[in-house]
Design a protein around this motif. Structure first.
Motif, short mmCIF file in Angstrom:
data_model
loop_
_atom_site.label_atom_id
_atom_site.label_comp_id
_atom_site.label_asym_id
_atom_site.label_seq_id
_atom_site.Cartn_x
_atom_site.Cartn_y
_atom_site.Cartn_z
N ASN A 56 57.14 9.03 91.75
CA ASN A 56 57.31 8.37 93.02
C ASN A 56 58.76 7.57 93.01
O ASN A 56 59.34 7.50 94.16
N LEU A 57 59.03 6.88 91.88
CA LEU A 57 60.32 6.02 91.78
C LEU A 57 61.43 6.76 91.46
O LEU A 57 62.51 6.17 91.63
N VAL A 58 61.28 8.07 91.09
CA VAL A 58 62.47 8.62 90.43
C VAL A 58 63.16 9.44 91.43
O VAL A 58 62.64 9.77 92.41
N ASP A 59 64.39 9.78 91.36
CA ASP A 59 65.01 10.50 92.30
C ASP A 59 65.05 12.03 92.22
O ASP A 59 65.02 12.76 93.23
N VAL A 60 64.88 12.50 90.89
CA VAL A 60 64.69 13.98 90.59
C VAL A 60 63.62 14.21 89.61
O VAL A 60 63.56 13.27 88.57
N VAL A 61 62.70 15.06 89.89
CA VAL A 61 61.87 15.46 88.90
C VAL A 61 62.02 17.14 88.44
O VAL A 61 62.12 18.02 89.30
N MET A 62 62.11 17.28 87.08
CA MET A 62 62.48 18.59 86.42
C MET A 62 61.39 18.66 85.61
O MET A 62 61.06 17.87 84.79
N ARG A 63 60.88 20.11 85.57
CA ARG A 63 60.19 20.67 84.46
C ARG A 63 60.68 21.41 83.51
O ARG A 63 61.22 22.67 84.05
N TYR A 64 60.97 21.30 82.09
CA TYR A 64 61.31 22.11 81.31
C TYR A 64 60.38 22.73 80.45
O TYR A 64 59.48 21.87 79.54
N ARG A 116 65.82 13.97 95.61
CA ARG A 116 66.30 13.13 96.74
C ARG A 116 67.72 13.34 96.91
O ARG A 116 68.12 12.87 97.98
N LEU A 117 68.77 13.71 95.74
CA LEU A 117 69.95 13.72 95.99
C LEU A 117 70.48 14.80 97.06
O LEU A 117 71.37 14.27 97.74
N THR A 118 69.97 16.26 96.95
CA THR A 118 70.39 17.26 97.82
C THR A 118 69.17 17.72 98.86
O THR A 118 69.60 18.25 99.61
N GLY A 119 67.92 17.19 98.26
CA GLY A 119 66.85 17.82 99.07
C GLY A 119 66.32 19.25 98.59
O GLY A 119 65.40 19.71 98.93
N LYS A 120 67.13 20.02 97.66
CA LYS A 120 66.98 21.21 97.37
C LYS A 120 66.09 21.15 96.13
O LYS A 120 66.45 20.59 95.09
N THR A 121 65.11 22.09 96.05
CA THR A 121 64.16 22.10 94.98
C THR A 121 64.10 23.64 94.58
O THR A 121 64.35 24.48 95.28
N ASN A 122 63.59 23.88 93.55
CA ASN A 122 63.33 25.20 92.96
C ASN A 122 61.98 25.31 92.09
O ASN A 122 62.01 25.07 90.86
N ARG A 123 61.02 25.68 92.77
CA ARG A 123 59.63 25.71 92.16
C ARG A 123 59.31 27.17 91.48
O ARG A 123 58.55 27.11 90.45
N LYS A 124 60.01 27.99 91.89
CA LYS A 124 59.98 29.09 91.23
C LYS A 124 60.32 29.22 89.79
O LYS A 124 60.07 29.73 88.81
N VAL A 168 62.62 22.59 89.64
CA VAL A 168 63.08 21.20 90.19
C VAL A 168 62.11 20.84 91.17
O VAL A 168 62.10 21.75 92.26
N LEU A 169 61.25 20.01 91.13
CA LEU A 169 60.00 19.61 91.62
C LEU A 169 60.27 18.67 92.73
O LEU A 169 59.66 18.70 93.98
N LYS A 170 61.36 17.85 92.41
CA LYS A 170 61.61 16.75 93.55
C LYS A 170 63.22 16.63 93.55
O LYS A 170 63.84 16.52 92.37
N ASP A 194 50.09 25.89 87.53
CA ASP A 194 50.71 25.27 88.60
C ASP A 194 51.14 23.89 88.69
O ASP A 194 50.42 22.98 89.25
N PHE A 195 52.25 23.47 88.19
CA PHE A 195 52.60 22.10 87.75
C PHE A 195 53.13 21.60 88.83
O PHE A 195 53.86 21.98 89.63
N ASP A 196 52.69 20.19 89.13
CA ASP A 196 53.23 19.28 90.30
C ASP A 196 53.60 17.84 89.81
O ASP A 196 53.29 17.57 88.48
N ASN A 197 53.95 17.13 90.72
CA ASN A 197 54.28 15.62 90.22
C ASN A 197 53.28 15.19 89.62
O ASN A 197 53.50 14.14 88.81
#
Length: 259
Positions: free
Chosen positions: A169-177, A200-208, A196-198, A155-158
């Motif tokens: 906290n400082l970046v706009d987008v957080v992705m995990r590959y 800020r550009l569109t607000g859409k994430t994809n934790r699945k 996609v965990l964070k 269960d990976f998180d920021n």
């Protein structure tokens, strides 16, 4: 994955800057050129022991280099041993002097040189803050690679990103590959997951997660396990320089056989 984004940036007409603290320059160049070439322009070799290697076909290397020359800039990671050289200054020069609009920093830990352990987190915060400000000031994309605290995290998180908590906290987008986890998943699987965990550009994430696939030979990553053969532009330039074999239907009648 970051280097593949770089090939797409160059195809779109943007210069790209790459810093890799873990791969020496010639190794990064080989990795990058594999992604530029694609599997159709690579040679496969199997040793007597069954070990498989891939290399870019020599006949296309010149055309590829011509395509990315003065567009892809790789910074020598060995230079960072000089305390007088700051990576952020180098990146700023790449943006202002060489017109780079896509920047890859791989990775956060290797970019921090000669940092006292007591100041590590504060220096990381300062470094990421500088990158974030540059991205906004010059309207460029900066992709910063940071490793997780643990190798396998279900269960990976920021907060699982290694280093200061301010990094995410400082970046706009957080992705995990990552590779998918589970006892039923083989270690050599070509499956990958992008979450996609964070955002800020569109607000859409994809934790699945978005299912992706990795091709060993070309090192390309695709959403379709059967499609890794996209073109980047250097192929068409190569075709224009020489003769092509035209299909009968594309030839004028007076050139077709039997007419």
């Amino acid at each position: 994955m970051a280097s593949q984004f770089g090939t797409f940036a160059i195809k779109a007409g943007y210069n790209a800057f790459f810093y890799s603290g873990e791969l020496i320059n010639w190794f990064f160049k080989a990795w990058f050129e594999s992604q530029v070439a694609g599997i159709n322009h690579m040679n496969k070799k199997v040793t007597d022991s069954g070990f498989v290697t891939y290399s870019v076909d020599g006949s296309v290397e010149g055309d590829m280099e011509k395509w990315y020359r003065d567009k892809a800039f790789v910074f020598d990671s060995g230079v960072l041993t000089d305390a007088n050289i700051r990576l952020t200054d180098v990146i700023r020069t790449a943006i202002q002097q060489y017109g780079c609009r896509f920047v890859v920093v791989d990775n956060l830990m290797s970019a921090m040189v000669d940092v006292d352990a007591n100041e590590q987190y504060s220096q990381q915060t300062k470094f990421v803050n500088e990158l974030s400000k540059m991205a906004k000031q010059f309207n460029v994309v900066v992709m910063l690679v940071a490793h997780p605290r643990k190798k396998q995290v279900e269960d990976f998180d920021n907060d699982d990103v290694a280093g200061s908590s301010n990094v995410t906290n400082l970046v706009d987008v957080v992705m995990r590959y990552s590779r998918p986890t589970g006892k039923e998943i083989p270690k050599d699987t070509d499956q990958r997951i992008l979450t996609v965990l964070k955002n800020r550009l569109t607000g859409k994430t994809n934790r699945k997660g978005i299912e992706l696939f990795y091709e060993q030979g070309s090192r390309r990553i695709s959403e379709d396990s059967t499609k890794f053969d996209w073109t980047l532009g250097w192929e068409s330039e190569r075709e224009q320089q020489g003769f092509r074999v035209a299909e009968s239907g594309t030839m004028p009648p007076w050139m077709q056989e039997g007419v």
